[in-house]
Design an enzyme around this catalytic site. Structure first.
Site, PDB file in Angstrom:
ATOM      1  N   GLU A 178       0.721  -1.174   0.095  1.00  0.00           N
ATOM      2  CA  GLU A 178      -0.061  -0.130   0.010  1.00  0.00           C
ATOM      3  C   GLU A 178       0.944   1.295   0.189  1.00  0.00           C
ATOM      4  OE1 GLU A 178      -2.679   0.490   3.199  1.00  0.00           O
ATOM      5  OE2 GLU A 178      -3.997   1.887   2.421  1.00  0.00           O
ATOM      6  N   HIS A 203      -9.954   0.089   0.168  1.00  0.00           N
ATOM      7  CA  HIS A 203     -10.465   0.899   1.281  1.00  0.00           C
ATOM      8  C   HIS A 203     -11.407   1.702   0.808  1.00  0.00           C
ATOM      9  CE1 HIS A 203      -7.566   3.839   1.590  1.00  0.00           C
ATOM     10  NE2 HIS A 203      -6.507   3.095   2.617  1.00  0.00           N
ATOM     11  N   ASP A 214      -7.935  -4.172   7.231  1.00  0.00           N
ATOM     12  CA  ASP A 214      -6.778  -2.939   7.297  1.00  0.00           C
ATOM     13  C   ASP A 214      -6.368  -2.828   8.887  1.00  0.00           C
ATOM     14  OD1 ASP A 214      -5.642  -0.700   6.510  1.00  0.00           O
ATOM     15  OD2 ASP A 214      -6.983   0.580   6.157  1.00  0.00           O
ATOM     16  N   ALA A 236      -6.490   5.885  10.746  1.00  0.00           N
ATOM     17  CA  ALA A 236      -5.145   5.081  10.749  1.00  0.00           C
ATOM     18  C   ALA A 236      -5.184   3.613  10.861  1.00  0.00           C
ATOM     19  CB  ALA A 236      -4.004   5.819  11.730  1.00  0.00           C
ATOM     20  N   GLY A 237      -5.912   3.332   9.919  1.00  0.00           N
ATOM     21  CA  GLY A 237      -6.051   1.685   9.715  1.00  0.00           C
ATOM     22  C   GLY A 237      -7.172   1.520  10.884  1.00  0.00           C
ATOM     23  N   ALA A 293      -2.979   8.431   6.590  1.00  0.00           N
ATOM     24  CA  ALA A 293      -1.913   7.840   7.785  1.00  0.00           C
ATOM     25  C   ALA A 293      -0.977   7.448   6.954  1.00  0.00           C
ATOM     26  CB  ALA A 293      -2.741   6.905   8.613  1.00  0.00           C
ATOM     27  N   HIS A 305      -5.730   5.769  -2.066  1.00  0.00           N
ATOM     28  CA  HIS A 305      -5.036   7.255  -1.622  1.00  0.00           C
ATOM     29  C   HIS A 305      -5.308   8.008  -2.867  1.00  0.00           C
ATOM     30  CE1 HIS A 305      -4.073   6.146   2.788  1.00  0.00           C
ATOM     31  NE2 HIS A 305      -4.079   4.877   2.019  1.00  0.00           N
ATOM     32  N   ASN A 350     -12.694   5.415   1.605  1.00  0.00           N
ATOM     33  CA  ASN A 350     -11.682   6.012   2.371  1.00  0.00           C
ATOM     34  C   ASN A 350     -10.621   6.478   1.635  1.00  0.00           C
ATOM     35  OD1 ASN A 350     -12.445   5.721   5.482  1.00  0.00           O
ATOM     36  ND2 ASN A 350     -13.061   3.847   4.314  1.00  0.00           N
TER      37      ASN A 350
END
Lengths: 380, 263
Positions: A130, A215, A273, A308-309, A141, A194, A218
Site C-alpha cells: 500500500e 479501502h 486494514d 489510521a487503519g 495515515a 489514496h 476512504n
C-alpha cells in the site's frame, strides 16, 4: 487418516446446509454429507455442535496486530500477527506494507518471506504494497515523507524477495497509467487507493487493467453530483472490486448497505486494514512511525485525526455485514473468502466443496471463533 | 454478416479473442457462448494470456457451451467439460459454477435440454456465441438437415464428424456416436455470433456457408439470418470466397474495425 467435521451448519458460496458433515483428507475437502447421510467410519471426528462451518477468511489488507506491524524491524512480527489472525478465523492473509523507503520495504519483505516459508499461523498469500506511489493530497495515515514516483524496477526487486500480490497506488499520478499495464503484465493485481482521481481518469486506468479500489470510500474522490469520483466509479462499474472495512467507522452501516445494494456481491471484498492496536486495548500506538491514538476502537493519527487503519477483527467484520445487510449467509460468505480467491486467483480456496483446500473456520452463534482448520488440520 | 480475413490462423484467433475481451470489459456479467475444437484452442490461449497480463476479469462472466457428448463423464479427457477446464476455466478467475455445458450424463435427456435452454434464458440469453464450423458445415453438432429453428436436443453424429473428432480420442472407438447440442434456433437467439474458421480444409465449406444459399444441409448457412454475425477467417480458409476483395475493402473502411487494423 481423514477428519470428519460433524453436526455442521455448513455455509459455502451458494450453499447452506444444517446438520451436515465434511470429510477432510490430505488437506482437502473430500466429501460433503447432507443431514442423515451415512457417515464414514474410522475418521478423527470434530463435533461442530451446530456451529457455523465456513471457508476460512482471507484478509487481503493487514498492517498489524498485537502491538506489531508487518513493517517492523522485529523478525517475529509477521508470525505474531499471523497467529492473531488465525484466532479471528483468517486462514490466509496479505501482510500489507506502508509508504516507506525501499530498503525498509525490502527488510519487511525479507521478514514476511521467512514467515511465509514456515508459517505458524495464518498463511501468507502474497504481500500487499500500500503505497508508496500514492497521491500526497490523500496520504491519510501514510507518511508523506516517502512518497515517490511509481517504479516498476522497485516492484520487481521487492517481488523477487517475496511475492507481491497487489499494489495500491494512485492512478492519476504521472506515469501510473503505464505502470498499471506493467503491473498487470507481471501478474500483480493493480488497486487504486489514496487517490483523488476523477471518474474519467479511473476509466482510463480500467483500459490498462485496473479494476479494484482499496479501502472503498476512504482516501478517495468522494461522490459529487457533477463528478462522481471514485466512490461513484466503485458503485457504478460492476466489474470493479472494492475493499470494504466493515467496522461501521470507515463505512457507516448505510454505506455498507448501499454498496451491497448497488454492486454484484462477487465484487465486494471484506478486509480489516488492521493496525498494531488490533487485539489490544485503547491507548497510544503508531502506524509506520506516525503517532496514533486509539479511542473506542477507532485509530486516528495524533496529528490530524485521520483514520489510521482499523482495530477490526475479521469475525467481527463478518458479524457486522450479517447484521447490517440481512442477506443470506450463503451469499455473504462470498465476501469473506471466495471473492478474494477469485480476485487474486488463489487456487482452490474460498469454498467448502470437494477438491477445495480444507481451510475452515467454525463460528458460534455470537460469531466467536470456535475452531480453525488449516489444510485439513485443526489449528485452534 | 461481416467477414474479416486475417493473414494467418494465429492472428484470426487473436482478433476473435480481442472481440470477446472487449465485450467482457464493457459488460463484466457477459453471458458467453463457447465452442470447442482445435480452432478454439488458440482463442482460449489468448484469453488466458489477457487474463494473466492485462487483468481481464472473468469473475462475473457466465458461459454456456454449444455441445457435449452423451455418455462421457466430466473427467473423461474426451469430454468437452474436460476440454473447457483444461484449455480455459482452470487458467482464469471464473467461478466454475457459472460455467455450463449440456449434461451428457443426464438420465432424462429431453428435460435436461429444456433446463439448459431455461438456464440460458434466466441469465438473460447469450450475449456472444463463439462458433466454429465442421467439415460438413455444422455449427454446434447441428449435422446436415438440422432444422433451422431447432433447439437444444440430442443428436446422432455424422460419420464425417466421427472421423474428424475421433482422432482427438486416445482410442477412437471410445468416441460417443451421440451428443447434445444447442439447436440452430438456439444459436440464432444469441445477441451476437462470432464464427472463426481457419485452415485450407475449411475453405470449401466456408464459401458454401457464407456465400451459398441458406440450407439446412449446411447449418452454418443459417448465420446469414443472424443480425449481428462476425466471421473471422485466415487467408487459407478464405481461398474459395468470391467476395474477398469486397470483404477486405470493408475491413479497411468500416470504423468498427479501426482499432484492429494492422495488428
Amino acid at each position: 487418516m481423514s477428519t470428519l467435521i460433524k453436526n455442521a451448519h455448513l455455509v459455502s458460496p451458494g450453499v447452506e446446509l444444517f446438520g451436515a458433515a465434511l470429510e477432510l483428507h490430505n488437506g482437502r475437502v473430500k466429501k460433503v454429507f447432507a443431514a442423515k447421510e451415512k457417515l464414514p467410519a474410522g475418521c478423527e471426528e470434530y463435533d461442530a455442535a451446530g456451529n457455523m462451518v465456513i471457508p476460512g477468511f482471507i484478509d487481503v489488507h493487514v498492517h498489524g496486530g498485537m502491538g506489531f506491524e508487518v513493517t517492523s524491524d522485529d523478525s517475529k512480527a509477521t508470525g505474531i500477527i499471523a497467529e492473531a489472525k488465525l484466532r479471528e478465523g483468517v486462514t490466509s492473509f496479505c501482510p500489507t506494507t506502508l509508504t516507506l523507503p525501499e530498503e525498509k520495504l525490502a527488510a519487511s519483505l525479507r521478514n514476511i518471506e521467512a514467515y511465509r516459508k514456515a508459517p505458524t499461523g495464518s498463511k501468507v498469500v502474497g504481500t500487499h504494497l500500500e503505497g508508496p506511489y500514492i497521491n500526497p493530497e490523500c496520504a491519510g495515515a501514510q507518511n508523506p515523507a516517502y512518497l515517490r514516483k511509481a517504479d516498476m524496477g522497485e516492484i520487481r526487486r521487492l517481488n523477487a524477495i517475496s511475492p507481491v500480490a497487489l499494489v495500491t497506488y494512485a492512478i492519476e499520478m504521472e506515469g501510473n497509467l503505464a505502470f498499471t499495464g506493467e503491473l498487470c503484465a507481471a501478474g500483480i493485481k493493480a488497486s487504486c487507493g489514496h487517490t483523488n482521481a476523477t471518474y474519467a481518469q479511473f476509466k482510463e486506468g480500467m483500459r490498462s487493467g485496473l479494476g479494484r479500489l482499496t479501502h472503498f470510500c476512504n482516501q478517495m474522490t468522494k461522490l459529487h453530483h457533477r463528478e462522481i469520483g471514485l466512490v461513484g466509479a466503485g458503485l457504478m462499474e460492476d466489474g470493479v472490486a472494492i475493499e470494504m472495512i466493515c467496522d461501521k467507522i470507515h463505512l457507516c452501516p448505510d454505506m455498507i448497505r448501499l454498496a451491497f445494494k448497488s454492486k454484484p456481491i462477487e465484487k465486494l471484498l471484506l478486509i480489516t486494514d488492521a493496525m498494531e492496536a488490533t487485539g489490544l486495548p485503547d491507548g497510544d500506538y503508531q502506524l509506520g512511525g506516525l503517532a496514533v491514538k486509539v479511542s473506542a476502537g477507532a485509530a486516528r493519527l495524533a496529528s490530524n485525526g485521520a483514520l489510521a487503519g482499523s482495530t477490526l477483527q475479521f469475525n467481527t467484520a463478518f458479524k457486522n455485514v450479517v447484521e447490517v445487510t440481512g442477506l443470506p449467509l450463503a451469499q455473504l460468505v462470498k465476501t469473506t473468502s471466495w471473492n478474494q480467491a477469485l480476485d487474486l486467483k488463489l487456487e482452490n480456496l474460498g469454498k467448502l466443496e470437494p477438491g477445495y483446500i480444507a481451510d475452515i473456520t467454525v463460528l458460534d452463534d455470537a460469531f466467536q471463533v470456535a475452531a480453525v482448520f488449516m489444510d485439513g488440520v485443526r489449528k485452534l | 454478416m461481416k467477414l474479416v480475413i486475417q493473414p494467418d490462423a494465429e492472428r484470426a484467433a487473436r482478433l476473435t479473442a480481442a472481440l470477446i475481451a472487449k465485450a467482457l470489459r464493457e459488460k463484466p456479467q457477459l453471458v458467453l457462448g463457447l465452442a470447442t475444437g482445435r480452432t478454439m484452442e488458440s482463442v482460449y490461449k489468448n484469453l488466458v494470456r489477457m487474463h494473466r497480463e492485462e487483468g481481464l476479469d472473468f469473475s462475473l462472466c457466465r458461459t454456456f457451451n454449444l455441445d457435449e457428448y452423451i455418455g462421457l463423464p466430466p473427467d473423461h479427457p474426451g469430454s468437452y467439460r474436460y476440454y473447457m477446464n483444461h484449455h480455459l476455466f482452470n487458467h482464469i478467475n471464473i467461478d466454475k459454477r457459472n460455467t455450463f455445458l449440456p449434461d451428457g450424463m443426464a438420465e432424462d435427456i429431453p428435460s435436461s435440454c429444456l433446463c439448459y435452454e431455461e438456464r440460458m434464458e434466466a441469465c438473460g440469453g447469450v450475449d456472444i456465441q463463439l462458433l466454429g464450423i465442421g467439415a460438413d458445415g455444422h455449427i454446434g453438432f447441428n449435422e446436415p438437415l438440422s432444422a433451422l429453428g431447432s433447439r437444444t436436443r440430442d443428436v446422432s453424429l455424422d460419420p464425417s464428424t466421427l472421423a474428424v473428432n475421433g482422432t482427438l480420442f486416445k482410442n477412437p472407438e471410445e468416441m460417443p456416436r451421440r451428443a447434445i447440442t444447442m439447436g440452430v434456433g438456439t444459436i440464432l437467439d444469441a445477441k451476437e455470433t462470432l464464427l472463426l474458421v481457419t485452415g485450407a480444409a475449411k475453405a470449401g465449406i466456408l464459401a458454401k456457408a457464407v456465400e451459398g444459399p441458406v440450407t439446412s444441409m449446411i447449418s452454418a448457412s443459417a448465420l446469414q439470418f443472424h443480425p449481428h454475425c462476425r466471421t473471422i477467417v485466415d487467408e487459407e480458409a478464405a481461398a474459395k470466397l468470391e467476395g474477398q476483395a469486397y470483404y477486405r475493402w470493408m475491413f479497411e473502411n468500416e470504423p468498427e474495425w479501426a482499432e484492429y487494423r494492422g495488428k
